[in-house]
Design an enzyme around this catalytic site. Structure first.
Site, mmCIF file in Angstrom:
data_model
loop_
_atom_site.group_PDB
_atom_site.id
_atom_site.type_symbol
_atom_site.label_atom_id
_atom_site.label_comp_id
_atom_site.label_asym_id
_atom_site.label_seq_id
_atom_site.Cartn_x
_atom_site.Cartn_y
_atom_site.Cartn_z
ATOM 1 N N ASP A 36 31.197 36.820 36.408
ATOM 2 C CA ASP A 36 32.102 36.682 37.526
ATOM 3 C C ASP A 36 32.868 36.316 37.017
ATOM 4 O O ASP A 36 32.774 35.167 36.981
ATOM 5 C CB ASP A 36 30.845 36.244 38.692
ATOM 6 C CG ASP A 36 31.714 36.793 40.000
ATOM 7 O OD1 ASP A 36 32.581 36.613 40.072
ATOM 8 O OD2 ASP A 36 30.467 36.726 41.137
ATOM 9 N N ASP A 37 33.788 36.003 37.255
ATOM 10 C CA ASP A 37 35.449 35.462 37.336
ATOM 11 C C ASP A 37 36.242 35.064 35.891
ATOM 12 O O ASP A 37 36.405 34.009 35.643
ATOM 13 C CB ASP A 37 35.638 34.559 38.376
ATOM 14 C CG ASP A 37 35.439 34.911 39.444
ATOM 15 O OD1 ASP A 37 35.480 35.809 39.980
ATOM 16 O OD2 ASP A 37 36.026 34.193 40.254
ATOM 17 N N CYS A 72 36.475 39.995 43.138
ATOM 18 C CA CYS A 72 34.726 40.813 42.880
ATOM 19 C C CYS A 72 35.061 42.247 43.245
ATOM 20 O O CYS A 72 34.596 43.491 42.332
ATOM 21 C CB CYS A 72 34.488 39.982 42.908
ATOM 22 S SG CYS A 72 34.348 38.494 42.395
ATOM 23 N N ASP A 313 34.200 41.100 36.229
ATOM 24 C CA ASP A 313 34.564 41.832 37.439
ATOM 25 C C ASP A 313 36.146 41.746 37.384
ATOM 26 O O ASP A 313 37.094 42.284 38.194
ATOM 27 C CB ASP A 313 33.809 41.740 38.186
ATOM 28 C CG ASP A 313 33.653 40.182 38.710
ATOM 29 O OD1 ASP A 313 34.461 39.217 38.611
ATOM 30 O OD2 ASP A 313 33.360 39.878 40.003
ATOM 31 N N ASN A 314 36.697 40.485 37.226
ATOM 32 C CA ASN A 314 38.547 39.796 37.079
ATOM 33 C C ASN A 314 38.459 38.182 36.197
ATOM 34 O O ASN A 314 37.676 38.354 36.120
ATOM 35 C CB ASN A 314 38.747 40.007 38.867
ATOM 36 C CG ASN A 314 37.707 38.892 39.284
ATOM 37 O OD1 ASN A 314 36.850 39.509 40.630
ATOM 38 N ND2 ASN A 314 38.251 37.585 39.074
#
Ligand SMILES: *[C@@H]1O[C@H](CO)[C@@H](O)[C@H](O)[C@H]1NC(C)=O
Ligand SMILES: *[C@@H]1O[C@H](CO)[C@@H](O)[C@H](O)[C@H]1NC(C)=O
Ligand SMILES: *[C@@H]1O[C@H](CO)[C@@H](O)[C@H](O)[C@H]1NC(C)=O
Length: 484
Positions: A36-37, A72, A313-314
């Protein structure tokens, strides 16, 4: 009589042959690890030695992999459907434009990768964070479809590293105060892996820990550096955010709200470094998980027929372009994300500059599972990523887009909220050229020649002459909302 005999013999041979071809086509297992991130550009991968040992050294690192929307929920829906965010119409982290309820409303709960894999004969498992706005209240209204086994982290405690709440197979959520979220998710992933192996069918296992996302309290809307377990607390004490040319630059860059940011203060820079170290520490439990998963597969002799796909996700920025910790921008830090793949036929120990995006992940997985047949009827905007380094061709561009506001995170962002963060962009690159071009809702434009200016410091785009800004939904800013 003899012709009947030879007919029978031919049928027998044919049968044997078919059996062989079937055996050859044994569907591979697929493990998708979605952090995540997690940045690529801030070099977080350099601090994951087990990811290097078990995935990078045994597979391919895709240096030019991009998310198409740097937040996200829209990015995860893009990944799960193989469709661009402007086609899924899931463009935000909360309703009415995004979040789990919007995913349901768009009919995507019936139309996504795990559902298709199940239809293709796979057992499918998922553990961790699914989508934003997946809560203690709505997790069963309706249940997420497509899973043989699932255990989801649910809001409002998704980003509380020591207070996870999870629903297993649609059951009543259980709260785990005091247990470290990334370890909890890892342990549940091992259990699902055992289930998958015991079932003896090809399987898909999605593992989505929250690391290295910020710790976030829904009650106060406060984001802070991610938490890490005591065993990693003393790592990386002297490590700082890489001081690249775009790190807190002496002249502001970008456009729209970014172009008016003041320089970060020494306190804000020190905070950014602390934040960075916390992120690296929160990734260590995920690094350890990669080793455990790989060794388990190896013990069961399944490693050779399993793809392990590692991505995020990013991306994330800290102090580049004078930005406090956050994402949502079109800068390379936010959109160029990790992608590493190992598995049958994947080139080993190499990295590639081939261009790909999250729009390509679902088509890639479906073609690994079913060959060309896996690509029909899903409305894919992307196409399978070539896993053979020697194969020529492929795309040279990625479509990047964003709607709404930017949500900086942490102490030095608490008072900040940026509207007018709506833009459409294209990232285009190949042998001898590399550009980023964006058009904003404010009518501003950006163009960077990224061979000459890899840190995106000189905007080459001329202003648009028209005095009338294009009306856009973001000119009435939406309410601030949780980071995704
Ligand atoms: C996308 O979603 C928004 C919010 O629900 C809706 O207003 C809009 O009409 C949708 N667009 C399309 C093309 O379906
Ligand atoms: C932990 O999570 C539970 C369930 O979401 C919640 O009721 C409780 O208030 C949370 N505890 C803290 C300290 O935030
Ligand atoms: C968005 O941009 C427009 C046009 O430049 C400007 O008038 C408006 O104040 C901006 N809104 C926000 C929230 O920054």
């Amino acid at each position: 009589m003899s012709s009947l005999h030879s007919l029978l013999r031919s049928l027998c041979l044919l049968f044997l042959l078919l059996q062989f071809t079937n055996a050859d086509r044994k569907q591979p297992n697929i493990i998708l690890i979605l952090t995540d991130d997690q940045d690529q550009k801030l070099q977080s991968l350099d601090y994951m030695p087990l990811l290097k040992k078990y995935i990078a050294d045994q597979g391919t690192t895709f240096n030019k992999h991009y998310c198409t929307v740097s937040i996200c929920c829209p990015s995860r829906v893009n990944l799960l459907t193989g469709r661009a965010a402007h086609n899924t119409n899931v463009t935000d982290v909360i309703p009415p434009f995004g979040g789990y309820p919007k995913f349901i409303a768009e009919g995507l709960n019936e139309n996504n990768l795990p559902v298709w894999l199940q239809q293709a004969g796979y057992n499918t498992y998922y553990v961790g964070k699914y989508l934003n706005g997946h809560t203690l209240d709505n997790y069963n209204k309706p249940l997420a479809k497509g899973f043989t086994g699932s255990e989801f982290l649910l809001d409002p405690s998704t980003y509380q590293y020591y207070n996870a709440s999870m629903s297993r197979n649609g059951g009543i959520p259980v709260n785990y105060p005091g247990q470290y979220s990334n370890d909890l998710v890892a342990n549940k992933a091992y259990d699902f892996l055992d289930d998958a192996i015991a079932a003896g069918k090809p399987f898909f296992l999605g593992i989505a820990p929250i690391g290295p996302h910020s710790e976030f309290q829904f009650a106060t809307l406060e984001a802070s550096a991610p938490q890490y377990p005591p065993r990693h607390a003393n790592l990386f004490n002297t490590i700082t955010v890489p001081r690249t040319p775009n790190f807190n630059p002496s002249t502001p860059g970008g456009t729209s709200w970014i172009s008016t940011l003041p320089p970060l203060t020494p306190e804000a820079l020190a905070y950014g470094d602390t934040f960075y170290r916390a992120r690296l520490r929160s990734l260590q439990s995920i690094d350890e998980m990669i080793e455990s998963l790989t060794l388990r597969l190896n013990t069961k002799k399944l490693l050779e027929n399993t793809y392990i796909i590692y991505t995020s996700d990013n991306g994330f920025h800290i102090s580049q372009h004078r930005l406090p910790p956050g994402k949502n921008c079109g800068f390379e830090e936010d959109i160029n994300i990790p992608l590493l793949i190992r598995g049958p036929g994947v080139s080993k120990g190499v990295s590639t500059q081939k261009v790909s995006s999250h729009t390509d992940i679902a088509p890639t997985i479906m073609s690994l599972a079913l060959g060309k047949n896996g690509l029909d009827g899903h409305g894919f905007d992307g196409k399978p990523i070539s896993l053979d380094i020697k194969e020529e061709g492929g795309s040279d561009s990625v479509n990047i887009e964003y709607w709404g506001r930017a949500l900086p995170e942490g102490d030095f962002a608490a008072q900040l909220f940026y509207g007018n963060n709506t833009y459409k962009a294209v990232r285009i690159m190949g042998e001898g050229y590399s550009y980023y071009y964006a058009v904003w809702c404010t009518n501003e434009r950006e163009l960077y020649d990224m061979l000459a200016d890899p840190y995106q410091l000189t905007n080459l785009a001329l202003p648009i002459p028209s005095p009338n800004p294009v009306p856009s939904p973001s000119s009435t800013p939406r309410t601030p909302s949780p980071p995704s």
